[in-house]
Design a protein around this motif. Sequence first.
Motif, PDB file in Angstrom:
ATOM      1  N   ASP A 111      -5.247   1.098   6.686  1.00  0.00           N
ATOM      2  CA  ASP A 111      -3.952   0.409   6.650  1.00  0.00           C
ATOM      3  C   ASP A 111      -2.928   1.113   7.538  1.00  0.00           C
ATOM      4  N   CYS A 171      -0.383  -5.574  -4.489  1.00  0.00           N
ATOM      5  CA  CYS A 171       0.250  -5.008  -3.299  1.00  0.00           C
ATOM      6  C   CYS A 171       1.672  -5.515  -3.073  1.00  0.00           C
ATOM      7  N   THR A 191       3.410  -5.651  -0.290  1.00  0.00           N
ATOM      8  CA  THR A 191       3.086  -5.546   1.131  1.00  0.00           C
ATOM      9  C   THR A 191       4.271  -5.203   2.024  1.00  0.00           C
ATOM     10  N   HIS A 235      -0.105  -0.768  -5.169  1.00  0.00           N
ATOM     11  CA  HIS A 235       0.034  -0.462  -3.742  1.00  0.00           C
ATOM     12  C   HIS A 235       1.483  -0.758  -3.349  1.00  0.00           C
ATOM     13  N   HIS A 284       5.043  -0.096  -0.911  1.00  0.00           N
ATOM     14  CA  HIS A 284       5.616   0.315   0.368  1.00  0.00           C
ATOM     15  C   HIS A 284       7.015   0.869   0.121  1.00  0.00           C
ATOM     16  N   ASP A 331      -2.476   3.346  -4.474  1.00  0.00           N
ATOM     17  CA  ASP A 331      -2.736   3.505  -3.052  1.00  0.00           C
ATOM     18  C   ASP A 331      -1.586   4.304  -2.454  1.00  0.00           C
ATOM     19  N   SER A 367      -0.541   6.362   1.617  1.00  0.00           N
ATOM     20  CA  SER A 367      -0.984   6.596   2.984  1.00  0.00           C
ATOM     21  C   SER A 367      -0.448   7.958   3.413  1.00  0.00           C
ATOM     22  N   ASN A 391       3.749   2.284   4.095  1.00  0.00           N
ATOM     23  CA  ASN A 391       3.238   2.593   2.772  1.00  0.00           C
ATOM     24  C   ASN A 391       3.983   3.796   2.190  1.00  0.00           C
TER      25      ASN A 391
END
Lengths: 308, 308
Positions: free
Chosen positions: A13, A173, A175, A203, A205, A227, A229, A245
Motif C-alpha cells: 500500500d 478501511c 481509505t 485500517h 489513514h 494495519d 505503514s 496510512n
Amino acid sequence: MTRIYFNDVVTRDGFQIEPNFIPTEDKVRLIDAMSQCGFAKIEVTSFTSPKAIPMLRDAEEVMGKIHRVPGVEYTVLVPNLRGAERALESRADEFNLVMSTSETHNLANLRMTREKSFAGLAEVIKYVDGKTPINISLSTAFGCPMEGDVPQEVVEQFCQRFADLGVRGLTICDTTGMANPAQVTKMSESLQKKFPQLQLTMHFHNTRGMGLANVLAAVQSGIVRFDGSLGGLGGCPYAPGASGNISSEDAIHMLDAMGYDTGMNIPKLLDLARELPQIVGHSVPGQVAKAGRSCDLHPAPEYIHDLK
Amino acid sequence: MTRIYFNDVVTRDGFQIEPNFIPTEDKVRLIDAMSQCGFAKIEVTSFTSPKAIPMLRDAEEVMGKIHRVPGVEYTVLVPNLRGAERALESRADEFNLVMSTSETHNLANLRMTREKSFAGLAEVIKYVDGKTPINISLSTAFGCPMEGDVPQEVVEQFCQRFADLGVRGLTICDTTGMANPAQVTKMSESLQKKFPQLQLTMHFHNTRGMGLANVLAAVQSGIVRFDGSLGGLGGCPYAPGASGNISSEDAIHMLDAMGYDTGMNIPKLLDLARELPQIVGHSVPGQVAKAGRSCDLHPAPEYIHDLK
C-alpha cells in the motif's frame, strides 16, 4: 496485558503510489528487516497486473526471495483469478481481497460496480477453496471522498456476505482518513458483536490527523488488529492532499506506552523507519522516528549546575 | 451536546520560537481574525523581557491594537512582577503564569529552581490581588525530556499549592509531547476529582503523533478546555525533533466531527490556517487545512459514467 497485532502494508500500500521504482533487492531487504521487528503480518506485494501497478511487477520475485520467519504471516493482495493463481504459486500465507463499500469509489478505483467486484471476489474465494485463508479489505468504510457518508448498514451487509463465503478476516478501511473516533467506536462495537468468529482489522489513514485517535477508539472498543505503514507511507490518489496510512511505529509506540503488548522490538522498528527516507528518496510522515520515543532522555544543559 | 472551549496560543507559544520577527500588524490582523472564529480564549502575547524573547517585544502595542470581541478572553503570559505591572496596564482578561513540574526543566527553561519559581509566582498572585483572574500553566506535567517521569503526585502538589492561592484555572502541559492517552485519562480523572472548582485545561503537543489521541482521552474523561495552536506551530527548544503544539483546527475538526459543540466557525478557521504559512514563511504541521474537512467532497472522475 492485551496483545495487539500489527500488519505492516508499506511495501504494498505504501510503495504502490511512489513515483520511482524501488529495486526488488530493497523491497526484500526491508521485508526481511521488518520480519525481525515482531510484526504479526506483512502485506508483501500485490498480484495485480504489472501494467496497472508497475511498482509491484516483481511480486513473484519478492515473494521468492524474502526470508520467511515463523510466526510472521506473509499476506498478498489478490485482485482476481489470475492473481489468485500467481499468489497460490507464491505460497502466500493469506490472500487479501479488496473492494469498496462506496459505489463511486469502487467505480473510480477498480473500474467496475460493487456487484461486479463482489462476484469476482466470490469467484476467487471459490477457486482458492480453503487452501489459503482469505481476508477482505473493505475500502471507504468510514466515508467516501466523492459520495460522502457510507452508511454502516451498507458496510455490514458486505461484511455479512463475505462472512457467508467463509472468509477468515475483514479489514475495515478508512481509505481517505475521514473516520472520527465516535464513528470508529460505533463501528468497532457493532462488528465485533455481529462477527465474533472473524479476525477484525482496522485500517486507518492519518489524512486529517485523527489516525492515532481512531486507533485509540478502536482499541478501547476491543479491536486488537491494525494495519499500519512504516513511516506512514501511502495514501490514495483519489483523495487530494491525503497524507497516508497511519505510521506503524507511531501507533505501536503509543500502544506500547499505554501498556499494551505489541510484540514489537521498538528500537529495531525505529532504526528501520529511519532508513525509509533513503529507500524512497523523500522524507516520510512518521514522527517517533524523528522525535525519539517518549522514554528517550536528553542531556540537561550545562548551565543548570550553576543555578542550583 | 457538550461544549468544548479552545484557547489558541499561536501568537505567543507558536510565534515565540519562530526565527524571523513577525510584524506587529500581522500579529494584530491574525488575532483579530481569530477573534471572529469562535475561540473562547486567545493567548495574545507575553510580558516577558524584550531581550529574552525579541519576537514578543511588541506586547503592549499588540494588546493596544487588537479589536476585542465580547465573549473572547484575551490572556497574556506573565513571568514576574514587572510583567504583571505591564499586563495590568494592558487590561488583559487573564494572566497566565508558568512554571515546570520538573526541577531540571525549570532550571533549563526558567533558570531557577521550582521553589524560586513558585515563590515568584505567588508574589505575582498577591500583587494582582484578584484584579485579574490567574491561570497557572504547569509544564512537563506528563514527563520531562531530561528527567523522564514526573510523578502525578508532584504535579498535583503544585496544583494544590496554587489552588490554595486562589487561582481560577490550571493548564496541565505536555510540553514535549511525552503524554500517552492512558496517562492522560488517569491525570484528567484525578484532577477533576481533586479540583472541581478550577478551570482545568489540557495543553498537548503532537511531537510523537499522539496529540489528538490525548485530546480524545481527555475529553472522554470530562475535560472541556484545551490549548491549541493554529497550524500546529510551536514546540520546545529543549526537545530536539519536536513538532509542536496540537493544531487547533485539527483538534476542533475532530471534536466537531464527533458531535461536540466547539463553538467554532470551522470554514473561517481553516481559511485562516491556510494563510499562516505565508505569515511565518514556511509550511506548518496542521493537516485539515491541507486535506480539507472530512465532509468536503471531491468530484468523481469522468470515466466512471461509462462503467455503469
